[in-house]
Design a protein around this motif. Sequence first.
Motif, short mmCIF file in Angstrom:
data_model
loop_
_atom_site.label_atom_id
_atom_site.label_comp_id
_atom_site.label_asym_id
_atom_site.label_seq_id
_atom_site.Cartn_x
_atom_site.Cartn_y
_atom_site.Cartn_z
N MET A 185 -12.84 17.26 19.04
CA MET A 185 -12.98 18.66 18.73
C MET A 185 -11.59 19.29 18.77
O MET A 185 -10.81 19.06 19.68
CB MET A 185 -13.89 19.34 19.75
N LEU A 186 -11.31 20.07 17.77
CA LEU A 186 -10.05 20.81 17.68
C LEU A 186 -10.35 22.28 17.56
O LEU A 186 -11.35 22.68 16.96
CB LEU A 186 -9.26 20.38 16.45
N TYR A 187 -9.50 23.09 18.17
CA TYR A 187 -9.61 24.53 17.99
C TYR A 187 -8.25 25.18 18.23
O TYR A 187 -7.36 24.59 18.83
CB TYR A 187 -10.67 25.15 18.91
N SER A 188 -8.12 26.38 17.75
CA SER A 188 -6.93 27.18 17.96
C SER A 188 -7.37 28.47 18.64
O SER A 188 -8.37 29.08 18.25
CB SER A 188 -6.27 27.48 16.61
N PHE A 189 -6.64 28.88 19.67
CA PHE A 189 -6.99 30.08 20.43
C PHE A 189 -5.89 31.12 20.25
O PHE A 189 -4.71 30.79 20.21
CB PHE A 189 -7.11 29.73 21.92
N ARG A 190 -6.32 32.38 20.15
CA ARG A 190 -5.34 33.47 20.04
C ARG A 190 -5.83 34.65 20.88
O ARG A 190 -7.01 35.00 20.84
CB ARG A 190 -5.19 33.90 18.59
N ARG A 191 -4.92 35.23 21.64
CA ARG A 191 -5.22 36.46 22.38
C ARG A 191 -4.39 37.57 21.77
O ARG A 191 -3.16 37.49 21.70
CB ARG A 191 -4.87 36.31 23.85
N ARG A 192 -5.05 38.59 21.31
CA ARG A 192 -4.39 39.73 20.67
C ARG A 192 -3.75 40.62 21.74
O ARG A 192 -4.14 40.59 22.90
CB ARG A 192 -5.41 40.56 19.87
N PRO A 193 -2.77 41.44 21.35
CA PRO A 193 -2.13 42.35 22.31
C PRO A 193 -3.13 43.27 23.02
O PRO A 193 -2.92 43.65 24.17
CB PRO A 193 -1.15 43.16 21.45
N ASP A 194 -4.23 43.60 22.34
CA ASP A 194 -5.23 44.46 22.98
C ASP A 194 -6.18 43.68 23.90
O ASP A 194 -7.11 44.25 24.47
CB ASP A 194 -6.02 45.25 21.94
N GLY A 195 -5.96 42.36 24.03
CA GLY A 195 -6.77 41.54 24.92
C GLY A 195 -7.90 40.79 24.24
O GLY A 195 -8.52 39.92 24.85
N ARG A 196 -8.20 41.13 22.99
CA ARG A 196 -9.27 40.41 22.28
C ARG A 196 -8.90 38.95 22.13
O ARG A 196 -7.74 38.60 21.93
CB ARG A 196 -9.51 41.00 20.89
N MET A 197 -9.91 38.08 22.25
CA MET A 197 -9.71 36.65 22.11
C MET A 197 -10.37 36.18 20.82
O MET A 197 -11.47 36.63 20.49
CB MET A 197 -10.31 35.91 23.30
N GLU A 198 -9.69 35.29 20.11
CA GLU A 198 -10.19 34.77 18.84
C GLU A 198 -9.97 33.27 18.78
O GLU A 198 -9.06 32.74 19.43
CB GLU A 198 -9.45 35.41 17.67
N LEU A 199 -10.79 32.61 18.00
CA LEU A 199 -10.58 31.21 17.67
C LEU A 199 -10.39 31.14 16.16
O LEU A 199 -11.36 31.00 15.41
CB LEU A 199 -11.78 30.35 18.10
N PRO A 200 -9.14 31.27 15.69
CA PRO A 200 -8.90 31.26 14.24
C PRO A 200 -9.37 29.97 13.58
O PRO A 200 -9.69 29.96 12.40
CB PRO A 200 -7.39 31.40 14.11
N PHE A 201 -9.41 28.89 14.36
CA PHE A 201 -9.92 27.62 13.83
C PHE A 201 -10.71 26.92 14.91
O PHE A 201 -10.28 26.86 16.06
CB PHE A 201 -8.79 26.69 13.38
N ALA A 202 -11.87 26.43 14.55
CA ALA A 202 -12.66 25.56 15.42
C ALA A 202 -13.34 24.54 14.52
O ALA A 202 -13.98 24.90 13.52
CB ALA A 202 -13.70 26.35 16.21
N SER A 203 -13.18 23.27 14.86
CA SER A 203 -13.77 22.22 14.04
C SER A 203 -15.30 22.27 14.10
O SER A 203 -15.89 22.92 14.97
CB SER A 203 -13.28 20.85 14.52
N ALA A 204 -15.92 21.59 13.17
CA ALA A 204 -17.39 21.55 13.11
C ALA A 204 -17.99 21.00 14.40
O ALA A 204 -19.10 21.36 14.79
CB ALA A 204 -17.83 20.73 11.92
#
Length: 64
Positions: free
Chosen positions: A1-20
């Motif tokens: 499993m691969l994923y990319s994690f990002r935390r925005r300056p406002d604290g929001r968390m995102e996974l711009p990429f997550a494998s199937a």
Amino acid sequence: MLYSFRRRPDGRMELPFASARFRSVFGLDPAPLVQDATPARDLATAADRDRIDRSIADSAATLS
């Protein structure tokens, strides 16, 4: 499993990429996590969430 994690300056968390495989491991559709990774974080126990949040904050502070 691969994923990319990002935390925005406002604290929001995102996974711009997550494998199937993310879906089969966590039971979550990865598509909505591109905008909001909170559902993935919420799968952790309260104690683990505290550790995860500290790790994310440390990473942001040191840019690692």
